[in-house]
Design an enzyme around this catalytic site. Structure first.
Site, short mmCIF file in Angstrom:
data_model
loop_
_atom_site.label_atom_id
_atom_site.label_comp_id
_atom_site.label_asym_id
_atom_site.label_seq_id
_atom_site.Cartn_x
_atom_site.Cartn_y
_atom_site.Cartn_z
N HIS A 1 42.73 38.59 43.12
CA HIS A 1 43.25 38.01 41.88
C HIS A 1 44.03 39.07 41.13
O HIS A 1 43.74 40.27 41.24
CB HIS A 1 42.11 37.48 41.02
CG HIS A 1 42.57 36.65 39.86
ND1 HIS A 1 42.85 37.20 38.62
CD2 HIS A 1 42.83 35.33 39.76
CE1 HIS A 1 43.24 36.24 37.80
NE2 HIS A 1 43.24 35.09 38.47
N ASP B 1 40.34 29.39 43.37
CA ASP B 1 41.10 28.55 44.30
C ASP B 1 40.47 28.51 45.68
O ASP B 1 40.73 27.59 46.46
CB ASP B 1 42.54 29.07 44.42
CG ASP B 1 43.33 28.87 43.14
OD1 ASP B 1 43.21 27.78 42.55
OD2 ASP B 1 44.03 29.80 42.72
#
Length: 443
Positions: free
Chosen positions: A327, A386
């Site tokens: 991320h 996700d």
């Protein structure tokens, strides 16, 4: 596209590349942070906000070090907010009020706010027939954007700049987004896939998540676990700091003085990109590929062998990426993923998908070490939200065309909060500088 057109465009692209290419050396020389991020990946400071905070590092003794990920909504940790909800309580409306108004609602305020959003769960007369069913597309985000812009034509106060009017428009879109997404999908199925179209009206007694599932499904049925899982997913996707691409787009377009409909449509265009809201689709495509090539989901050696092939660019899309891992901000962990995991397990048990969950968990366990092995650098890598969200949507029988639109159904709350904050706090157009390095041709 004809062969002649293709060859023409290919020649023109070669010319464009020759004239547009800028040496990476110049970015370094002039101190330009590509992507508005410094060489360590930290975002360049471009604004201030009271709405949320996203942290993946902390400064200890003057040195920035990785930490467990933190997500704050209006001064509250996301974990605290999720844990404050009852076991079967749908919290989307309560957290939406918090983000928009800056404080948790009283029971009476919550009732009034819920009533206001319910009031806007309707579309103009014949809107489905005249707008949504016209030229439906498999790209539901594009269909929604067209609908959002068209809604301005039905609003006599579309350009009224008052704060009251802007808040009314934001609440209206929060109420309408689930319908815009689901109806656009059904129109696509009916027109392009020779299927059936269902237009179920939302029910006032149902939450946003419950209405989404009810409107999507032909039989209008759903379980409590399904609704609670989707509600949690929407809360976790509702807001993520002012610097994410679509929210920054909201701030930029708002700063120009543009209206709410144009601003939110611009945010939609940003969110649909595969590097932003479309990331969970990349994860799903990767997982489908892994399932075809890994026989035993409990065999860590077999899984690691195939993940190494993905990282080397031999298979999948040859990009060398394990999607859903890593991320831009979070380092040791993504708090949204940690919260979501509980609901993923519950849903996997209800749906009989424990074997698929085992594969996901083994990839989450193995991938960070394999990525660092490939990079030859020891750096924290964590699964992001996700990684599991696509799996959850799949278990909920939500079609892949609706994955990113569902993200938008949640994120419209965050966009609205940032639009209101931009209108309240600043009156200056956002205009960063670009340095020209073109060669000048003197006459």
């Amino acid at each position: 596209m004809s062969q002649g057109q293709s060859k023409y465009l290919e020649r023109q692209i070669s010319i464009c590349k020759e004239n547009d290419e800028i040496s990476p050396r110049l970015y370094s020389e002039y101190g330009v942070n590509l992507g508005l991020r410094d060489p360590d990946g930290k975002g360049v400071l471009t604004g201030l906000t009271n709405i949320s905070a996203v942290n993946g590092t902390k400064v200890i003794s003057g040195k920035r070090v990785p930490c467990e990920g933190e997500l704050w909504y209006r001064g509250y940790r996301i974990e605290t907010l999720i844990n404050s909800l009852g076991e079967n309580e749908m919290g989307f409306g309560k957290i939406a009020y918090l983000l928009l108004m800056g404080e948790l609602p009283s029971d009476e305020e919550q009732k009034t706010f819920t009533s206001a959003v319910r009031h806007y769960r309707k579309l103009p007369t014949n809107f489905v027939r005249d707008v949504i069913m016209k030229a439906p597309s498999s790209d539901i985000m594009n269909s929604m954007s067209r609908s959002i812009l068209t809604l301005a034509s039905y609003d006599s106060e579309a350009k009224n700049p008052s704060l009251q009017n802007n808040l009314r428009q934001c609440l209206q879109l929060i109420g309408q987004f689930p319908m815009l997404a689901v109806y656009a999908y059904h129109a696509h199925v009916f027109t392009n896939l020779d299927g059936s179209m269902y237009v179920h009206n939302p029910k006032s007694e149902l939450s946003t998540a419950e209405n989404f599932l009810m409107m999507l499904r032909p039989d209008q049925s759903f379980s409590t676990v399904e609704a609670k899982t989707l509600d949690t997913a929407m809360i976790l996707h509702m807001e993520h700091g002012g610097g994410n691409n679509s929210t920054f787009t909201t701030r930029v377009v708002t700063s120009s003085g543009s209206d709410t409909y144009s601003t939110i449509s611009a945010a939609m265009s940003s969110l649909k990109g595969p590097k932003h809201g479309g990331a969970n689709i990349k994860v799903m495509n990767m997982m489908n590929d892994i399932r075809k090539n890994v026989k035993d989901f409990s065999d860590e050696d077999e899984i690691a062998y195939y993940l190494r092939k993905i990282l080397s660019g031999e298979v999948l899309d040859h990009k060398g990426l394990i999607y859903g891992m890593g991320h831009a901000v979070y380092t040791l962990s993504d708090p949204r993923e940690k919260i979501f995991k509980k609901y993923v397990k519950q849903l996997a048990k209800e749906k009989g998908r424990e074997n698929d969950l085992l594969l996901y968990e083994n990839i989450e366990k193995l991938a960070p070490e394999l990525i660092n092995e490939k990079r030859k650098v020891k750096k924290p890598v964590c699964a992001n939200v996700d990684f599991y969200s696509g799996f959850v949507f799949n278990m909920l029988n939500i079609p892949i065309e609706l994955y990113t639109p569902l993200f938008a159904v949640a994120r419209i709350v965050g966009w609205s909060a940032h639009r209101m904050e931009e209108l309240i706090c600043t009156d200056k157009i956002i205009r960063p500088a670009y340095m020209s390095v073109m060669e000048k041709h003197e006459n």
